[in-house]
Design a protein around this motif. Structure first.
Motif, PDB file in Angstrom:
ATOM      1  N   ASP A 265       0.504  -1.320  -0.007  1.00 56.75           N
ATOM      2  CA  ASP A 265       0.227   0.350  -0.133  1.00 56.75           C
ATOM      3  C   ASP A 265       0.736   1.390   0.040  1.00 56.75           C
ATOM      4  O   ASP A 265       1.144   1.970   1.236  1.00 56.75           O
ATOM      5  N   CYS A 267       0.421   4.629  -1.038  1.00 49.45           N
ATOM      6  CA  CYS A 267      -0.097   5.336  -0.124  1.00 49.45           C
ATOM      7  C   CYS A 267       0.414   5.209   1.305  1.00 49.45           C
ATOM      8  O   CYS A 267      -0.084   6.604   1.586  1.00 49.45           O
ATOM      9  N   GLU A 271       1.833  11.158   3.279  1.00 51.48           N
ATOM     10  CA  GLU A 271       1.057  11.771   2.193  1.00 51.48           C
ATOM     11  C   GLU A 271       1.000  13.325   1.422  1.00 51.48           C
ATOM     12  O   GLU A 271      -0.197  13.448   0.753  1.00 51.48           O
ATOM     13  N   CYS A 274       0.640  11.867  -3.185  1.00 52.66           N
ATOM     14  CA  CYS A 274      -0.241  12.891  -4.435  1.00 52.66           C
ATOM     15  C   CYS A 274      -0.444  14.098  -3.576  1.00 52.66           C
ATOM     16  O   CYS A 274      -0.201  14.153  -2.761  1.00 52.66           O
ATOM     17  N   THR A 277      -5.101  12.863  -3.390  1.00 52.88           N
ATOM     18  CA  THR A 277      -5.842  11.693  -3.315  1.00 52.88           C
ATOM     19  C   THR A 277      -5.112  10.592  -3.640  1.00 52.88           C
ATOM     20  O   THR A 277      -5.029  10.814  -5.208  1.00 52.88           O
ATOM     21  N   CYS A 278      -4.665  10.035  -2.868  1.00 49.26           N
ATOM     22  CA  CYS A 278      -3.613   8.081  -3.822  1.00 49.26           C
ATOM     23  C   CYS A 278      -4.820   7.114  -3.573  1.00 49.26           C
ATOM     24  O   CYS A 278      -5.168   7.507  -2.804  1.00 49.26           O
ATOM     25  N   ASN A 280      -4.802   3.112  -4.712  1.00 46.50           N
ATOM     26  CA  ASN A 280      -3.625   2.411  -4.319  1.00 46.50           C
ATOM     27  C   ASN A 280      -4.403   0.800  -4.920  1.00 46.50           C
ATOM     28  O   ASN A 280      -5.918   1.380  -5.537  1.00 46.50           O
ATOM     29  N   PHE A 285       0.267   2.482  -7.372  1.00 49.90           N
ATOM     30  CA  PHE A 285      -0.680   3.404  -7.023  1.00 49.90           C
ATOM     31  C   PHE A 285      -0.874   4.164  -8.347  1.00 49.90           C
ATOM     32  O   PHE A 285      -0.879   4.199  -8.969  1.00 49.90           O
ATOM     33  N   CYS A 287      -3.102   8.367  -8.677  1.00 51.56           N
ATOM     34  CA  CYS A 287      -3.219  10.129  -7.768  1.00 51.56           C
ATOM     35  C   CYS A 287      -4.222  10.846  -8.655  1.00 51.56           C
ATOM     36  O   CYS A 287      -3.888  10.604 -10.655  1.00 51.56           O
ATOM     37  N   ARG A 300       1.466  13.151 -10.205  1.00 47.54           N
ATOM     38  CA  ARG A 300       1.102  13.005  -9.081  1.00 47.54           C
ATOM     39  C   ARG A 300       0.859  14.667  -8.673  1.00 47.54           C
ATOM     40  O   ARG A 300      -0.355  15.088  -7.681  1.00 47.54           O
TER      41      ARG A 300
END
Length: 464
Positions: A265, A267, A271, A274, A277-278, A280, A285, A287, A300
């Motif tokens: 994971d 993300c 924090e 991205c 919002t990230c 997974n 992953f 963005c 990103r």
């Protein structure tokens, strides 16, 4: 003339000095003398003498058997045979006489004259005159007695009976050796017969291999097993000597079982991975950006969509589209409120000849700008400057209205210019309207007037 007799070398030379012949004997001991089995070389007498096994071998015969020494060996005979009478007959015409072993064996076996010497073993009365270990046959000959088959041997239970001509021998089977008259197991594992693991068993041994190896057809050496051929790993496999290692594709990590891979994971690592919002995904992953933005080339960052340029807006032809970070707004046409009149784009003026314009700003200029939510402070965001200069006049710049929260202040940078400074972060979305006033003062002609810039600030919802 030279000749060799049983370990001695004789050299003779004869010279006829007189009618008598004198013989000189020169005896030289042999070097490296060896004797046959059952005999031992005696350095003192320089002869091969018989070994009396009945005296040197403890327990040579067991049970109700008596050891009888012979030249070069021994016999085990029942003690009951010694109770039989002995007939001191001379050897028969076809029976050879035994040589005297006190001086070893001669080179040739010659018949000896009859002598009344008792033999080293008892004679058995038989019509066929068979020696011990033989039995008379119907045809008058002597047949060997198989003591092993008739179970008349005296080998102990750990030994194996081997029949011989006129007797038998007690030996040990493969995997055993004779120690103290007993057959004891040979521990083959002590001698490194196996490459890896060895288990000793009675009379033999068994080889095995460590995990990750397989026993070769020779039953001794081990060969590495290529476990990767069975595909034990969920992703990648690397064979090692005696084992294997699993590896995972990018974006996965090895699970506790050492063979399966679980998704990382990404993300959860940071924090700041991205800008917005990230999300997974298996092995990776992605963005995403809020409405009004698109993902930049780096994958990103979020970049504002200019809806006014793309035409993706709802403004009418009479309205003006104004883009700001994350959105847009439609500006209605300028409507100057009385007593102001429109004198140009985004500008209203109140004429000095109009009594209603007294104590009112001479002009109001409308301007618009955008500001990111939570922008760091202090930040210079807007500049004002006098466009007309009068001799003897000076200018005062100030915020006339809209700064109730004291987020801004005017910093005069020269006698004709000033800068609007953001002093506190503003969280959006929010619309702020500021009246920035420039006051013109001329004491020479006793003049005081002002102009207004009505600045509308659209604060975005997001800090980008």
């Amino acid at each position: 003339m030279l000749f060799d007799v049983r370990g001695f070398r004789f050299c003779t030379s004869a010279r006829m000095l007189v009618p008598l012949v004198f013989i000189l004997l020169c005896i030289q001991p042999g070097h490296g003398q060896t004797c046959t089995e059952g005999f031992a070389y005696d350095r003192r007498s320089r002869q091969c003498l018989d070994v009396d096994e009945c005296r040197t071998l403890p327990g040579a015969c067991r049970g109700d058997m008596r050891c009888v020494n012979q030249n070069g060996g021994y016999l085990c005979l029942p003690r009951s045979m010694y109770n039989q009478g002995y007939r001191p007959d001379a050897p028969g015409p076809n029976e050879p006489a035994y040589p005297d072993t006190s001086v070893g064996f001669s080179d040739t076996f010659l018949p000896a004259p009859p002598r009344s010497v008792e033999p080293s073993y008892p004679r058995v009365r038989s019509t066929a005159h068979c020696v011990l270990g033989y039995a008379p046959a119907e045809d008058g000959t002597c047949n060997d007695i198989d003591e092993c088959e008739t179970n008349s041997h005296q080998c102990n239970p750990t030994q194996v009976c081997i029949n011989t001509a006129g007797g038998y021998t007690c030996s040990c089977t493969e995997g055993f050796w004779l120690i103290g008259g007993q057959c004891q197991d040979i521990d083959e594992c002590r001698y490194g017969y196996c490459q890896q693991l060895c288990a000793n068993v009675a009379g033999s041994y068994s080889c095995s291999c460590n995990p990750g190896f397989i026993l070769n057809p020779d039953s001794r050496t081990c060969e590495d097993i290529d476990e990767c051929g069975d595909q034990p790993c969920s992703h990648g496999c690397f064979n090692t000597y005696g084992s294997f290692m699993c590896n995972c594709d990018e974006g996965f990590e090895l699970a506790s079982d050492g063979t399966s891979c679980i998704d990382l994971d990404e993300c959860s690592f940071s924090e700041f991975l991205c800008q917005y919002t990230c999300v997974n995904t298996p092995g990776s992953f992605s963005c995403i950006c809020p409405p009004g933005y698109y993902i930049y080339e780096d994958g990103r960052s979020c970049e504002d969509i200019n809806e006014c340029d793309t035409g993706n807006n709802t403004c009418t032809t009479a309205q003006v589209c104004f883009n700001f970070q994350g959105g847009y707004t439609c500006l209605n046409p300028l409507q100057c409120q009385s007593p102001y009149i429109e004198v140009g784009d985004n500008q209203c003026m109140c004429s000095a000849e109009n009594p209603a314009c007294r104590d009112k700003p001479f002009t109001i200029l409308y301007r618009h700008m955008d500001l990111s939510s939570g922008r760091s402070v202090p930040a210079e965001i807007f500049q004002m400057q006098a466009t007309t200069r009068y001799p003897g006049a000076f200018y005062i710049f100030q915020i006339k209205s809209g700064n109730e929260g004291r987020e801004f202040y005017m910093r005069q940078t020269s006698n004709v210019s000033a800068t609007l400074v953001l002093t506190r972060p503003i969280k959006g979305p929010k619309e702020v309207v500021l009246d920035l006033e420039m006051v013109t003062v001329n004491n020479v002609i006793n003049f005081r007037g002002s102009s207004i810039i009505r600045l509308t600030i659209f604060v975005s919802e997001h800090p980008f």
